[in-house]
Design a protein around this motif. Structure first.
Motif, short mmCIF file in Angstrom:
data_model
loop_
_atom_site.label_atom_id
_atom_site.label_comp_id
_atom_site.label_asym_id
_atom_site.label_seq_id
_atom_site.Cartn_x
_atom_site.Cartn_y
_atom_site.Cartn_z
N LEU A 262 4.90 -3.70 4.14
CA LEU A 262 3.98 -3.55 3.02
C LEU A 262 3.46 -2.13 2.88
CD1 LEU A 262 1.90 -6.78 3.67
CD2 LEU A 262 3.66 -6.46 1.93
N LEU A 263 3.99 -1.22 3.70
CA LEU A 263 3.49 0.15 3.72
C LEU A 263 4.56 1.11 3.22
CD1 LEU A 263 1.22 2.13 4.53
CD2 LEU A 263 2.25 2.22 6.81
N GLU A 264 4.13 2.02 2.36
CA GLU A 264 5.02 3.04 1.82
C GLU A 264 4.30 4.37 1.91
OE1 GLU A 264 7.35 3.54 -2.38
OE2 GLU A 264 5.19 3.21 -2.48
N VAL A 265 4.85 5.30 2.67
CA VAL A 265 4.28 6.64 2.78
C VAL A 265 5.20 7.61 2.07
CG1 VAL A 265 3.64 8.50 4.35
CG2 VAL A 265 3.10 6.14 4.96
N ILE A 266 4.66 8.30 1.07
CA ILE A 266 5.44 9.27 0.30
C ILE A 266 4.95 10.67 0.65
CG2 ILE A 266 6.05 10.09 -2.00
CD1 ILE A 266 5.72 7.29 -3.05
N VAL B 272 0.86 -1.19 0.00
CA VAL B 272 0.00 0.00 0.00
C VAL B 272 0.89 1.24 0.00
CG1 VAL B 272 -1.75 1.31 1.26
CG2 VAL B 272 -1.86 -1.19 1.22
N THR B 273 0.60 2.15 -0.91
CA THR B 273 1.28 3.44 -0.95
C THR B 273 0.32 4.53 -0.49
OG1 THR B 273 2.78 2.82 -2.75
CG2 THR B 273 2.41 5.16 -2.41
N ILE B 274 0.77 5.34 0.44
CA ILE B 274 0.01 6.51 0.89
C ILE B 274 0.73 7.75 0.40
CG2 ILE B 274 -0.87 7.80 2.86
CD1 ILE B 274 -2.25 5.14 2.49
N ILE C 192 -5.98 1.20 7.25
CA ILE C 192 -5.42 0.58 6.05
C ILE C 192 -5.71 -0.92 6.05
CG2 ILE C 192 -3.31 0.19 4.73
CD1 ILE C 192 -2.27 2.83 5.83
N ASP C 193 -5.69 -1.56 7.22
CA ASP C 193 -6.07 -2.97 7.29
C ASP C 193 -7.48 -3.17 6.75
OD1 ASP C 193 -3.96 -4.24 9.65
OD2 ASP C 193 -4.28 -2.09 9.62
N ARG C 194 -8.40 -2.29 7.13
CA ARG C 194 -9.79 -2.41 6.68
C ARG C 194 -9.92 -2.16 5.18
NH1 ARG C 194 -13.39 -2.98 10.62
NH2 ARG C 194 -12.61 -2.76 12.75
N VAL C 195 -9.14 -1.23 4.67
CA VAL C 195 -9.15 -0.95 3.23
C VAL C 195 -8.69 -2.19 2.46
CG1 VAL C 195 -7.99 0.36 1.41
CG2 VAL C 195 -8.85 1.54 3.45
N GLY D 105 3.01 0.78 -4.62
CA GLY D 105 1.87 0.05 -4.09
C GLY D 105 0.86 -0.38 -5.13
N ASP D 106 0.15 -1.47 -4.82
CA ASP D 106 -0.98 -1.94 -5.62
C ASP D 106 -2.26 -1.20 -5.23
OD1 ASP D 106 0.56 -4.06 -6.91
OD2 ASP D 106 0.55 -5.01 -4.93
N ILE D 107 -2.29 -0.69 -4.00
CA ILE D 107 -3.37 0.17 -3.52
C ILE D 107 -2.75 1.52 -3.20
CG2 ILE D 107 -5.04 0.56 -1.66
CD1 ILE D 107 -5.33 -2.48 -1.46
#
Length: 602
Positions: A254-258, A225-227, A324-327, A307-309
């Motif tokens: 699995l998390l990427e914050v840009i 997931v990319t935020i 993000i887990d719920r998303v 990310g794929d999301i």
């Protein structure tokens, strides 16, 4: 472990986490700070028998930049670094995928040798060498016929038509002002009736009870997931943002914050330089260009996203930790045509003053009643600019955001629907700062309304194509939602004039309105106020802010501010359609400790 950099117990934990989420253990080691990225890279080099290249020590050969397209390099994490004779040394940040990459390379590229480097070095080099090219692509990704960038270049026929309409209104104002006032009144009343009917339909369609807060189960192989967090002159909020985003519970691997910054924004860059960012958070700087807008920055940053999301947060946002887990869980169980999930926005400072109280009631009405109701009615909805998540393929199918539209979120919501993607409301909450100063509120609202005007024009200038894409039901819903918003605020003073009757003062329509007509008008106005009151109370009942209920009746004094905003918006639509009136954050603290941590589901 052999080098003494990772303890066996820590490695066991990393291996367990890697198995749980289906990712290489080296990604877990770096993301969880069990080992540094440099230590992981050195271990990978020994494992694969490859050399390590670092941009600071041995910069890539600039003559090789055009060997592979920058988009290809960013997507696959590779960079042509140097040549050793006829052999191209191709640096990669993903050595486990290198063999699968080779068949995708051009046939004439020659012999290739793998080297290792950091993903950040690849991205920084491409940003430096190809940033201007990628920024131009970000500005024009949306095809011209689907963009508003030609808004200030109207066709001669459109200019003539606008001129004739303006001349007709001026002539009526001089020759028959009562007729002009009567026409404006009829349009305002029709808009009022349609708007209230749409709101009541949404209220009826909204579920009576919010969903229960069930436990979240991630899929067997969760996606990356990319935020994207666009920042502009946000020095006051930058450090707090890092703290709030660090609360999320989604696996760090699995998390990427840009954090997306503009090149000219030295203030925010300096603030972030003083802040220690976790390994899963990084900065992307957008090169300067003819427009400085959030959608342009998002399009550019998407080039660097893995990310794929893809999700969007604003600078002042404080999402629920499990959001993000719920998303991810919802996307995993939903049909493939679900392209977007819109979360619920709420405020952490609703008790700051009267304006913030009314803003919180309005947001509750929009995100907890009206949008969920419109979704259940099957209408296309304008998205919010934050707490919105996309399947990457849906975002790319719509060519990202329109870089020139100042309400890129509302525009994208319609394009998703036109492309066949569904949007759902997700019962998860993000708290943010209510804009509670009068003039900044008007400026923010004027940007939103200007964007509504431009978005309506973009989609309605080819009505047959819009009708074909949306179908009759959603076409009618889109027109009702956008036109009533624009017309109601623009013509509100026409309706306010009826206070003259009730005050016993003369009115332009005195000779034409019977007592029965006045009774019906009074009933209509009272019905509209009752609808607003009903929706406001129902919305506040779904929030933790039950203390706001006594303030719901005061909304009658709140909405006139939007009329001032629409006149500013209409002026700027003509004079500066692409000007982004920036809202400054960090001026109002949370109401109390923990007020910025959402605990409700909506």
């Amino acid at each position: 472990m052999e080098a003494g950099q990772v303890a066996p117990r820590s490695m066991l934990g990393a291996l367990a986490e890697a198995g749980r989420i289906g990712r290489p253990v080296e990604q877990v080691l770096a993301a969880e700070r069990i080992a540094t990225r440099a230590e992981v890279l050195s271990a990978q080099a020994r494992h694969f028998g490859a050399i390590v290249l670092r941009r600071a020590e041995a910069p890539p050969d600039p003559d090789l930049v055009g060997t592979l397209p920058p988009e290809f390099c960013l997507a696959h994490g590779v960079l042509p670094w140097l040549r050793l004779g006829e052999t191209l040394v191709l640096a990669t940040a993903r050595p486990e995928r290198f063999e699968a990459l080779l068949p995708l390379l051009p046939a004439d590229i020659g012999p290739v040798m793998m080297a290792l480097t950091h993903e950040a070095d690849i991205q920084d080099e491409l940003a430096e060498r190809c940033g201007a090219e990628l920024a131009r692509a970000a500005e024009t990704w949306r095809p011209e016929q689907e963009s508003c960038r030609d808004f200030n270049h109207a066709a001669p026929a459109a200019r003539v038509m606008a001129g004739l309409c303006g001349a007709l209104c001026l002539a009526l104002l001089v020759v028959a002002p009562v007729a002009l006032f009567g026409a404006a009144l009829a349009l305002a009343l029709a808009s009022l009736i349609v708007a209230q009917g749409l709101k009541l339909a949404a209220l009826v369609a909204t579920p009576n009870r919010p969903p229960d807060r069930a436990a979240v189960t991630l899929p067997r192989s969760p996606p990356r997931v990319t935020i994207l967090v666009p920042l502009f002159r946000e020095a006051e909020i930058a450090t707090t943002l890092v703290t709030r985003l660090s609360r999320v519970t989604y696996p760090r691997t699995l998390l990427e914050v840009i954090l997306v910054l503009e090149a000219e924004d030295a203030v925010t860059r300096a603030a972030l330089a003083r802040t220690e960012l976790p390994p899963w958070m990084r900065v992307v700087v957008v090169p300067p260009g003819p427009v400085t807008t959030k959608p342009r920055a998002l399009n550019y940053a998407l080039c660097f996203a893995l990310g794929d999301i893809v999700g969007i947060y604003d600078a002042e946002d404080s999402p629920a930790p499990d959001q993000i887990d719920r998303v991810v869980a919802r996307f995993a169980e939903a049909p493939a045509d679900l392209g977007c999930l819109q979360g619920i926005l709420d405020f952490y400072n609703p008790r700051a003053n009267w304006l913030s109280r009314c803003f919180a009631i309005e947001y509750a009405s929009w995100f907890r009643i009206l949008l969920p109701g419109l979704v259940r009615l099957g209408f296309a909805i304008p998205l919010g600019g934050t707490t919105v998540f996309f399947r990457r393929e849906a975002l790319e199918d719509c060519c990202g955001w329109d870089a020139h539209n100042v309400t890129e979120d509302a525009d994208l919501g319609l394009w998703l629907a036109r492309a066949g993607w569904r949007t759902e409301m997700l019962p998860t909450v993000t708290r943010e700062e209510a804009n509670n100063r009068a003039w900044p509120w008007v400026k923010q609202r004027s940007r939103w309304l200007k964007g509504y005007v431009i978005t309506w024009w973009v989609h309605s200038r080819r009505p047959r194509a819009l009708l074909r894409d949306l179908g009759p039901r959603r076409f009618a819903g889109m027109q009702m939602l956008f036109l009533t918003t624009i017309v109601q605020f623009t013509l509100a003073p026409v309706l306010w004039s009826f206070w003259l009757f009730f005050a016993g003062l003369p009115h332009p329509l005195d000779p034409y309105l019977s007592q029965d007509a006045l009774v019906w008008l009074t009933a209509l106005f009272l019905g509209a106020e009752a609808t607003a009151l009903l929706i406001g109370l129902a919305a506040v009942a779904r929030t933790p802010h039950r203390g706001l209920m006594p303030w719901v009746p005061t909304l009658f004094a709140y909405y006139p501010m939007a009329t001032l905003a629409i006149y500013k918006a209409l002026w700027e639509t003509v004079t500066r359609p692409f000007y982004w009136d920036k809202t400054q954050h960090g001026h109002s603290a949370p109401d109390g400790p923990g007020a910025d941590l959402p605990t409700d589901t909506g």
